[in-house]
Design an enzyme around this catalytic site. Structure first.
Site, mmCIF file in Angstrom:
data_model
loop_
_atom_site.group_PDB
_atom_site.id
_atom_site.type_symbol
_atom_site.label_atom_id
_atom_site.label_comp_id
_atom_site.label_asym_id
_atom_site.label_seq_id
_atom_site.Cartn_x
_atom_site.Cartn_y
_atom_site.Cartn_z
ATOM 1 C CB SER A 140 -8.192 -0.722 -0.397
ATOM 2 O OG SER A 140 -8.507 0.644 -0.353
ATOM 3 C CG ASP A 295 -7.833 3.474 2.935
ATOM 4 O OD1 ASP A 295 -6.784 4.144 2.907
ATOM 5 O OD2 ASP A 295 -8.266 2.871 1.942
ATOM 6 C CG ASP A 297 -4.500 1.130 0.718
ATOM 7 O OD1 ASP A 297 -5.540 1.552 1.261
ATOM 8 O OD2 ASP A 297 -4.377 1.033 -0.514
ATOM 9 C CG ASP A 299 -5.834 4.011 -1.331
ATOM 10 O OD1 ASP A 299 -6.560 3.855 -0.325
ATOM 11 O OD2 ASP A 299 -5.888 3.255 -2.318
#
Length: 566
Positions: A140, A295, A297, A299
């Site tokens: 993340s 960010d 990834d 999400d």
């Protein structure tokens, strides 16, 4: 030391691990940090520093976790399948292939995205392909030295506690070298045990995101600077913005392409101004209406807004409140508001949502920190045939979702909604800063802040445990000069108000909450993904200055509270 020597004695498949183990020979502290424990598998999967050892993310810890998942699935279903996605982090593609090789060797079909994809696209693929589980290789928003392994159930949610415990049981039965099966990637492809996810799934995901659009932005004139922070968001976000009519989008060149080293933002977290710095510098020359950052990834999403000639960052809570208000208002205007609509937030997110929900006749539900709990509520609604009642969910850490097509936060969806919202206010001659100020004036100045205290390594973990144990045993009578009038311990499921104890119905979690006489709150919880202790501060006042003064007092008191707990 015994385990370190065992790793040294084996011809490892990744030469980087061998070199690292050789480099720390004789360094007891470094050896201890890598081998004193195994990375803990839980509802968040695995997350750790990339490197050699049982307390690191590497192909062996990934393989072992996947073997545990495979054993769990094969007990349930002899024809199981798993979807896999990965982001731009160091070795993410390597770990994704390693996971697929283990699944294939265990006669489980692995569906693998052939390119970087956002985490929510993994949640979507699990459901679209009717898989029994999902794996996303990502850490993340953590610094570059981290990677991780998120595990998902068949409903597209991150694994619940019961499933996580069952997988952990299987993992704990395995020897990391002796009990893990894997096969050659190309051979598995040839045999059909690994299948590449086709464009059909990507298109279906993007169509599902676009179906949540609330406003036609054609010819809006909105000017956007976008940064994927060297992550996985570029293709999906730019595509969806183009589809809704946002044509003037400039991607920050230094952060445009995938790069797991994140050279221009060592901490690629849109919560922090430093991560947005390159975007803000570009904004000064381009002068867009909006800066959007996702960010690695994709999400989480953060924004900066051009207001009176300056670019102002809005907090995760402020964006969440604005989006909740916008989604509810537009749903009513478009005639698409369902009967008995539901919005969901986490317990550490702003209480301002309660006033917004009341204004629009929404049922507001609160869940534990972590978007998987919001996903669980959506899944429960779906079981009852009522998924359409869910209209919006958010957490203060910049995670948002407005539809039931996935079970995770989705920055592609959030980027689309924020741009549509900016267009709506621009037509009124307002910015999003004007909009949040109007909400504050109407409902009160609910200000929030977050304090992070880092505790790395074995000693750091012990310190965090000591702080939580001390606070749990000796609840403070006052904080920042304000009497504590109520407190909650989510680990013991107890809530106390005016000496009256009630039961908390949420799952158990290591979270402590203190409610103060002036309406302020302080919540303490260890992060589930980083070696950090997080303190959430909230205050409500008639003016911004009044609320901010309380926040400042809480900050000073929080530092003292932690110091006396050690």
């Amino acid at each position: 030391m015994t385990e370190y020597e065992r790793w040294r004695s084996i011809l490892l498949d990744d030469p980087d691990l061998t070199r690292e183990l050789e480099s720390i020979e004789g360094n007891e502290q470094e050896i201890n940090d890598r081998f004193y424990r195994e990375l803990e598998f839980g509802t968040g999967g695995l997350r750790g520093i990339i490197g050699a050892g049982t307390n690191r993310i590497n192909i062996y810890t990934v393989r072992k976790a996947t073997q545990g998942l495979a054993n769990y699935l094969n007990e349930k279903n002899k024809k199981a399948s798993v979807a896999i996605a990965y982001d731009s982090r160091i070795k993410s593609d390597v770990f994704a292939k390693a996971a697929a090789e283990v699944l294939a060797a265990n006669h489980i079909t692995a569906y693998l995205y052939p390119q970087l994809m956002p985490t929510p696209a993994l949640s979507f693929a699990v459901r679209y392909l009717r898989c029994d589980a999902g794996i996303c290789i990502t850490a993340s928003h953590n610094p570059a030295k981290y990677n991780g392994y998120k595990a998902y159930g068949s409903d597209g949610c991150q694994v619940a506690l019961e499933m996580a415990d069952a997988i952990l049981y299987e993992i704990n039965r395995l020897d990391i070298f002796k009990n893990v099966e894997h096969m050659d990637f190309d051979e598995a492809i040839a045999q059909g045990n690994i299948k590449i996810i086709g464009q059909e799934v990507v298109t279906a995901y993007l169509n599902a995101v676009q179906s949540e659009s609330l406003l036609d932005c054609t010819d809006s004139g909105l000017k956007v600077v976008y940064t994927p922070l060297n992550g996985s968001g570029k293709m999906c976000v730019t595509h969806i913005l183009d589809k809704i009519g946002i044509k003037d989008v400039t991607v920050v060149p230094e952060q445009s392409e995938p790069n797991g080293f994140f050279p221009t933002c060592p901490y690629p977290n849109p919560e922090f101004r430093e991560a947005l710095q390159k975007g803000l510098e570009l904004c000064e020359s381009i002068q867009p209406d909006l800066l959007v950052a996702t960010d690695p990834d994709c999400d989480r999403m953060g924004i900066a807004v051009r207001h009176n000639g300056r670019f102002e960052l809005l907090s995760g809570n402020e964006v969440g409140v604005l989006l909740l208000d916008f989604v509810a208002r537009m749903r009513i205007a478009n005639g698409t508001m369902p009967n008995n609509p539901i919005a969901i937030k986490t317990i550490v997110s702003t209480d301002l949502t309660e006033s917004i929900a009341q204004e629009y006749g929404l049922t507001l539900q609160s869940v534990l920190t972590g978007f998987k709990y919001i996903g669980d509520r959506i899944a429960s609604l779906e079981v009852k045939g009522e998924a359409n009642r869910f209209i919006f969910g958010f957490e203060e850490s910049y995670g948002y979702l407005s539809g039931a097509y996935v079970r995770d936060k989705d920055a592609v969806n959030a980027s689309m909604l924020v741009c549509e919202m900016a267009v709506a206010y621009k037509k009124q001659g307002k910015t999003l800063v004007d909009a949040i100020e109007a909400i504050y004036k109407k409902h009160g100045y609910f200000l929030n802040d977050l304090m992070n205290f880092t505790f790395e390594g074995q000693d750091g973990m012990k310190k965090m445990q000591l702080i939580m144990e001390t606070l749990r045993l000796h609840a403070p009578a006052e904080i920042a000069g304000f009497p504590v009038v109520g407190h909650s311990d989510y680990q013991t499921s107890k809530r106390v108000d005016a000496m009256v104890e009630t039961k908390i119905t949420l799952p158990k979690s290591n979270v402590l909450e203190y409610r103060l006489e002036n309406g302020s709150k302080l919540i303490v919880r260890p992060s589930g993904t980083e070696p950090k202790l997080k303190l959430y501060l909230s205050a409500k006042g008639k003016t911004r200055e009044a609320s901010q003064s309380v926040i400042d007092l809480l900050k000073d008191s929080a530092n003292y509270l932690l110091s006396i707990s050690l």
